[in-house]
Design a protein around this motif. Structure first.
Motif, mmCIF file in Angstrom:
data_model
loop_
_atom_site.group_PDB
_atom_site.id
_atom_site.type_symbol
_atom_site.label_atom_id
_atom_site.label_comp_id
_atom_site.label_asym_id
_atom_site.label_seq_id
_atom_site.Cartn_x
_atom_site.Cartn_y
_atom_site.Cartn_z
ATOM 1 N N SER A 1 69.370 49.952 47.182
ATOM 2 C CA SER A 1 68.990 48.557 47.342
ATOM 3 C C SER A 1 68.566 48.310 48.784
ATOM 4 O O SER A 1 68.978 49.040 49.689
ATOM 5 C CB SER A 1 70.164 47.645 46.996
ATOM 6 N N PRO A 2 67.764 47.228 49.051
ATOM 7 C CA PRO A 2 67.336 46.956 50.431
ATOM 8 C C PRO A 2 68.507 46.741 51.382
ATOM 9 O O PRO A 2 68.506 47.233 52.504
ATOM 10 C CB PRO A 2 66.486 45.693 50.275
ATOM 11 N N GLY A 3 69.538 45.988 50.935
ATOM 12 C CA GLY A 3 70.685 45.751 51.797
ATOM 13 C C GLY A 3 71.411 47.025 52.151
ATOM 14 O O GLY A 3 71.796 47.259 53.303
ATOM 15 N N ALA A 11 77.408 45.066 46.861
ATOM 16 C CA ALA A 11 78.080 45.732 45.749
ATOM 17 C C ALA A 11 77.873 47.232 45.770
ATOM 18 O O ALA A 11 78.773 48.006 45.414
ATOM 19 C CB ALA A 11 77.548 45.173 44.430
ATOM 20 N N GLY A 12 76.702 47.676 46.196
ATOM 21 C CA GLY A 12 76.303 49.072 46.077
ATOM 22 C C GLY A 12 75.337 49.210 44.912
ATOM 23 O O GLY A 12 75.492 48.545 43.872
ATOM 24 N N THR A 13 74.339 50.061 45.057
ATOM 25 C CA THR A 13 73.277 50.167 44.052
ATOM 26 C C THR A 13 73.809 50.558 42.685
ATOM 27 O O THR A 13 73.446 49.965 41.667
ATOM 28 C CB THR A 13 72.215 51.189 44.516
ATOM 29 N N GLU A 14 74.665 51.560 42.605
ATOM 30 C CA GLU A 14 75.171 52.011 41.314
ATOM 31 C C GLU A 14 76.043 50.944 40.656
ATOM 32 O O GLU A 14 75.937 50.698 39.455
ATOM 33 C CB GLU A 14 75.954 53.313 41.479
ATOM 34 N N ALA A 15 76.900 50.293 41.430
ATOM 35 C CA ALA A 15 77.729 49.226 40.868
ATOM 36 C C ALA A 15 76.864 48.086 40.342
ATOM 37 O O ALA A 15 77.117 47.548 39.262
ATOM 38 C CB ALA A 15 78.702 48.704 41.919
ATOM 39 N N ALA A 16 75.833 47.721 41.102
ATOM 40 C CA ALA A 16 74.942 46.655 40.653
ATOM 41 C C ALA A 16 74.250 47.033 39.351
ATOM 42 O O ALA A 16 74.086 46.197 38.443
ATOM 43 C CB ALA A 16 73.910 46.356 41.733
ATOM 44 N N ARG A 17 73.858 48.289 39.210
ATOM 45 C CA ARG A 17 73.214 48.739 37.969
ATOM 46 C C ARG A 17 74.181 48.652 36.786
ATOM 47 O O ARG A 17 73.822 48.154 35.701
ATOM 48 C CB ARG A 17 72.728 50.185 38.133
ATOM 49 N N ALA A 176 86.359 51.591 38.850
ATOM 50 C CA ALA A 176 85.565 52.209 37.788
ATOM 51 C C ALA A 176 84.074 52.126 38.056
ATOM 52 O O ALA A 176 83.323 53.062 37.764
ATOM 53 C CB ALA A 176 85.893 51.560 36.445
ATOM 54 N N VAL A 177 83.623 51.007 38.621
ATOM 55 C CA VAL A 177 82.185 50.837 38.862
ATOM 56 C C VAL A 177 81.801 51.166 40.300
ATOM 57 O O VAL A 177 80.618 51.153 40.646
ATOM 58 C CB VAL A 177 81.712 49.414 38.503
ATOM 59 N N GLY A 178 82.801 51.447 41.147
ATOM 60 C CA GLY A 178 82.508 51.745 42.541
ATOM 61 C C GLY A 178 82.010 50.551 43.309
ATOM 62 O O GLY A 178 81.210 50.686 44.241
ATOM 63 N N PHE A 179 82.524 49.369 42.976
ATOM 64 C CA PHE A 179 82.069 48.134 43.617
ATOM 65 C C PHE A 179 82.594 48.074 45.045
ATOM 66 O O PHE A 179 83.772 48.314 45.294
ATOM 67 C CB PHE A 179 82.581 46.930 42.825
ATOM 68 N N SER A 180 81.732 47.726 45.995
ATOM 69 C CA SER A 180 82.139 47.697 47.396
ATOM 70 C C SER A 180 82.506 46.292 47.854
ATOM 71 O O SER A 180 83.687 45.967 48.004
ATOM 72 C CB SER A 180 81.033 48.267 48.281
ATOM 73 N N THR A 181 81.502 45.430 48.079
ATOM 74 C CA THR A 181 81.766 44.136 48.699
ATOM 75 C C THR A 181 80.965 43.049 47.999
ATOM 76 O O THR A 181 79.765 43.195 47.764
ATOM 77 C CB THR A 181 81.382 44.166 50.189
#
Length: 334
Positions: A1-3, A11-17, A176-181
């Motif tokens: 992701s751009p951020g 959130a992180g690209t994979e978590a967002a997906r 589980a989703v690897g969510f960051s922030t």
């Protein structure tokens, strides 16, 4: 992701997906053993019937990438699978989402019984800080449209009693989703006293829940807390609610085909102590149809009280005060 590319919190690209795809989320949660219904991808009505056969004829059929209860059907033994499939695959919201190429996918899952709640959490680098549990009411029947929310979930109710278990389950979901922030809005059903994941969004909740959190907790709300996290301003710690807040959605008259002739009682509803807002979506001349998703509700009332129970009672009284006068469509017998 751009951020993520420039080192900004998120959130992180994979978590967002994962959080944009209910089927992918189910699979990620299963790898972490987060409690949830049995599920499978559905590509045709036969897939629905196969799962129904394993679970007494009951199931939930839904799109994997829609919101606001669009296309969600609760099925009981004897319900017509072909009819439910047609409803689900026809569901769309082209005016309410970004236009991008997304392949329609469908999910069928075991139907669990029990109270439904949501959890709103502010997460910093994978650790849950502020957390709220919201009690909710759902329209009975095949279309589980939400009719009301109470913040925080009363301590003497199932949502309040399960707060610790919900906090643990939310932490497991984050892992589980690897969510960051960022912010999470997760929906759970309390089946057999245990939280089971319904779905989760990596965004602010809808249905005016951020307004309810702001009213109940005071000070920094969900949006302000999210902006602080995304600005790199550290974790947002837990804190207790100062009062209760509730929303009740106005019941759409059970008269499909009729037309609204008049709306009354709004001033009476607004005059009740604790009522913060009354909004009516149905206007004179509006046709009445069935309520199958959240966009079709008749309006809402927001209220506060010294306790969540008091806020809920006030919201219910205010919602009951609003009345719709109906008429037959032009050219039909009255």
């Amino acid at each position: 992701s751009p951020g993520e590319a420039v080192g900004l919190p998120g959130a992180g690209t994979e978590a967002a997906r994962l959080l944009r795809d209910k089927l992918a989320l189910r699979r990620a949660a299963a790898r972490r053993d987060v409690p949830q219904p049995a599920f499978t991808e559905a590509t045709e009505p036969a897939d629905v019937d196969a799962l129904r056969a394993r679970h007494g004829g009951r199931c939930v059929l839904k799109p994997a990438n829609r919101q606001a209860s669009l296309g969600v059907v609760l099925m009981d033994p004897g319900d017509d699978t072909a009819e439910a499939w047609r409803h689900t695959v026809a569901a769309d919201e082209p005016r309410l989402r970004v236009h991008y190429a997304d392949t329609a996918r469908y999910l069928v899952e075991e139907r669990l019984d029990g109270p439904e709640v949501s959890v709103e959490a502010l997460v910093h680098e994978g650790v849950v800080g502020f957390l709220n549990v919201t009690a909710k009411q759902v329209l009975p029947g095949p279309y589980p449209v939400e009719l009301g929310h109470t913040v925080p979930a009363p301590e003497d109710g199932p949502g309040g009693a399960a707060r610790e278990a919900l906090a643990h389950a939310t932490a497991e979901l984050v892992a589980a989703v690897g969510f960051s922030t960022g912010v999470l809005h997760a929906e759970w059903v309390l089946s057999g006293g245990r939280p089971h994941l319904i779905e989760c969004a990596g965004r602010l909740p809808g249905d005016h829940i951020p307004d309810l959190v702001d009213l109940a907790y005071g000070g920094e709300g969900l949006l302000a807390g999210l902006l602080a996290l995304l600005s790199g301003d550290g974790p947002r710690p837990p804190r207790p609610a100062a009062q209760g807040a509730a929303i009740r959605f106005l019941p759409t008259p059970a008269a499909p085909g009729a037309v609204v002739r008049s709306v009354s009682g709004v001033t009476d509803a607004e005059a009740l102590d604790g009522v913060q807002r009354v909004a009516v979506a149905l206007r004179e001349g509006t046709g009445i149809g069935p309520v199958t998703n959240s966009w079709q509700r008749a309006g809402h009332v927001l209220a506060t009280g010294t306790t969540p129970q008091e806020a809920a009672r006030t919201a219910e009284r205010a919602a009951a005060a609003v009345r719709f006068g109906l008429a037959a469509p032009a050219g039909e017998p009255r």
